[in-house]
Motif scaffolding. Sequence first.
Motif, short mmCIF file in Angstrom:
data_model
loop_
_atom_site.label_atom_id
_atom_site.label_comp_id
_atom_site.label_asym_id
_atom_site.label_seq_id
_atom_site.Cartn_x
_atom_site.Cartn_y
_atom_site.Cartn_z
N VAL A 1 16.97 1.37 3.34
CA VAL A 1 17.63 1.50 3.05
C VAL A 1 19.14 1.33 3.88
O VAL A 1 20.20 0.22 3.13
CB VAL A 1 17.82 3.51 2.93
CG1 VAL A 1 19.01 3.32 1.88
CG2 VAL A 1 16.71 3.46 1.82
N LEU A 2 19.32 1.29 4.63
CA LEU A 2 20.19 0.59 5.87
C LEU A 2 20.61 -0.09 5.94
O LEU A 2 21.71 -0.86 5.59
CB LEU A 2 20.27 1.02 7.18
CG LEU A 2 20.25 2.76 7.56
CD1 LEU A 2 20.16 3.45 8.81
CD2 LEU A 2 21.61 3.19 6.80
N SER A 3 19.38 -1.35 5.29
CA SER A 3 19.49 -2.60 5.39
C SER A 3 20.38 -3.67 4.23
O SER A 3 21.38 -4.48 3.70
CB SER A 3 18.48 -3.22 5.31
OG SER A 3 17.98 -3.33 6.87
N LEU A 4 20.01 -2.71 2.86
CA LEU A 4 20.27 -2.65 1.55
C LEU A 4 22.07 -2.46 1.84
O LEU A 4 22.68 -3.13 1.21
CB LEU A 4 19.81 -1.57 0.66
CG LEU A 4 19.85 -1.95 -1.06
CD1 LEU A 4 18.91 -0.73 -1.58
CD2 LEU A 4 21.88 -1.26 -1.22
N LEU A 5 21.97 -1.19 2.31
CA LEU A 5 23.88 -0.77 2.07
C LEU A 5 24.84 -2.19 3.54
O LEU A 5 25.33 -2.47 2.62
CB LEU A 5 24.34 0.33 3.37
CG LEU A 5 23.54 1.44 1.89
CD1 LEU A 5 23.07 2.78 3.15
CD2 LEU A 5 24.11 1.36 1.27
N GLN A 6 24.20 -2.58 4.20
CA GLN A 6 24.73 -3.35 5.02
C GLN A 6 25.07 -4.56 4.43
O GLN A 6 25.66 -5.52 4.22
CB GLN A 6 23.88 -3.72 6.01
CG GLN A 6 24.82 -4.20 6.89
CD GLN A 6 24.50 -6.34 7.15
OE1 GLN A 6 23.46 -6.46 6.50
NE2 GLN A 6 24.73 -6.83 7.94
N SER A 7 24.02 -5.39 3.06
CA SER A 7 24.00 -6.79 2.83
C SER A 7 25.35 -5.59 1.50
O SER A 7 25.82 -7.02 1.26
CB SER A 7 22.59 -7.04 1.80
OG SER A 7 21.85 -7.08 2.81
N ALA A 8 25.39 -5.23 0.94
CA ALA A 8 26.13 -4.79 0.11
C ALA A 8 27.48 -4.30 0.76
O ALA A 8 28.77 -4.82 -0.04
CB ALA A 8 25.51 -3.32 -0.64
N ALA A 9 27.79 -4.32 2.13
CA ALA A 9 28.97 -4.42 2.49
C ALA A 9 29.11 -5.73 2.29
O ALA A 9 30.48 -6.20 2.64
CB ALA A 9 28.58 -3.07 3.73
N LEU A 10 28.54 -6.93 3.16
CA LEU A 10 28.51 -7.60 2.96
C LEU A 10 29.18 -8.74 1.92
O LEU A 10 30.27 -9.27 1.86
CB LEU A 10 27.41 -8.48 3.33
CG LEU A 10 27.11 -8.54 5.52
CD1 LEU A 10 26.19 -9.66 4.94
CD2 LEU A 10 27.89 -9.21 6.00
N ALA A 11 28.82 -8.26 0.73
CA ALA A 11 29.01 -8.46 -0.48
C ALA A 11 30.66 -8.63 -0.01
O ALA A 11 30.99 -9.07 -1.43
CB ALA A 11 28.44 -8.35 -1.34
N GLY A 12 30.74 -6.94 -0.58
CA GLY A 12 32.04 -7.15 -0.66
C GLY A 12 33.56 -7.39 0.20
O GLY A 12 34.51 -8.23 0.35
#
Length: 447
Positions: A96-107
Amino acid sequence: MKAAPDPTSRLRAMGRAFADRNYRLFFAGQGVSLVGTWMTRLATGWLVYRTGGADAAWLLGAVSFAGLAPTFFLGPLAGVLVDRWNRHTVLIVTQVLSLLQSAALAGVAFAAGPGPGTVWLVAALSVFQGIVNAFDMPARQSLLVEMIARREDLPNAIALNSTLVNGSRLIGPAAAGAVIAAAGEAWCFVIDAVSYLAVVAALVAMRLPKRDRPRTAGSIRAHLIEGMRYAFGFAPIRALLLLLALVSFAAMPYSVLLPVFAAVVLGGGPHTLGLLSAASGVGALTGALYLASRRSVLGLGRVIVIATVALGSGLVAFAQSEAVWLSAGLLVLTGAGMMVQMAAANTLIQTMVDEDKRGRVMGFFGMAFQGAAPFGSLLAGWLAGAFGVQAVVTGSGVIVIGGGLVFATQLPRLRRAARPVYARLGILPEAPDGVSAATEQAHGARA
């Protein structure tokens, strides 16, 4: 007359870990997620290169170091905590934390403009992912044992995992290139974030057997010291970890220097770099498939020696080559050698380690495998500026060969030390003298 081996039987043996429902779920979820992970790796490098300006080359190395170094510093502590916590829960949290990190990279990528600001945001997110990975690796490796009902199928599960990693390594970068060309790096990160849902769903759907985890006594510091004494006090595990750290430190940095080989030594461009990267991936996938086809740990000690020497020899020859196709062929050899050495060491450690110390030992495994590489990359980059990339990779190959030969001289002693462990675990049948004959060979050549 001896009957010829049945190819169908060998193919069935390659997939025997799939008999376990939990492993099938894990494999399917990981298959989706790892393609996204490799897309993110390529997209991250391209984003840093595009926005880094004149310092792009140095910043690429810095961001790579930022993503890998936390495993070196946090791996042992993470292993202690994995042994104290529920491994299944830890792995769900890391995904889940890796998912959030990838979403932040997208931003970050959607808002990216030229200049160092974007790069430092990417570096900070890479540090965050590195911290997550420091916990993810020991949890993942430790949980693998709980997914497999029969311990003798564990080597096959580890090898199939390596096959999955390297299969996605061939698909992910190619897909990322197409997505970047069509829509930009940000959409690679979006795809990666969504792909984590597959592995989270797989983990939630697992029905793992209930295991009585003993009440934890003692402080985190005491457990860390206990794990360190266990890992480095038992000669076979210590030797495997040290060899893995040496190979990661000396050999992995060649991949950082591949762009220089492609452009300067071989006189090519992006297509040449793609060919070299793909060749290494094909070799690693081939090595993983070979290990998946093996029925037991029989002879893995000798396999590690051969793979290590082949890896070092391939690096030495690659450094001297000035022909593109010869270089690509040699990288198939190095990729296979690297994968077989790493996965075989993982297999032997996983089959020897005491269950209550598995997380701590796998924390040291992550420290050796992933943590040593960024320091080798930094040193290799500095030495390449002074002596040239060909001299640096030649030296790396010589060091790897030396490490493999030293390990070979220790095999009889390591075999004797491991013999009681395998006999106690009953992993392999007993020889007439009460000693596991397969274990005799699992740690090296016969005396």
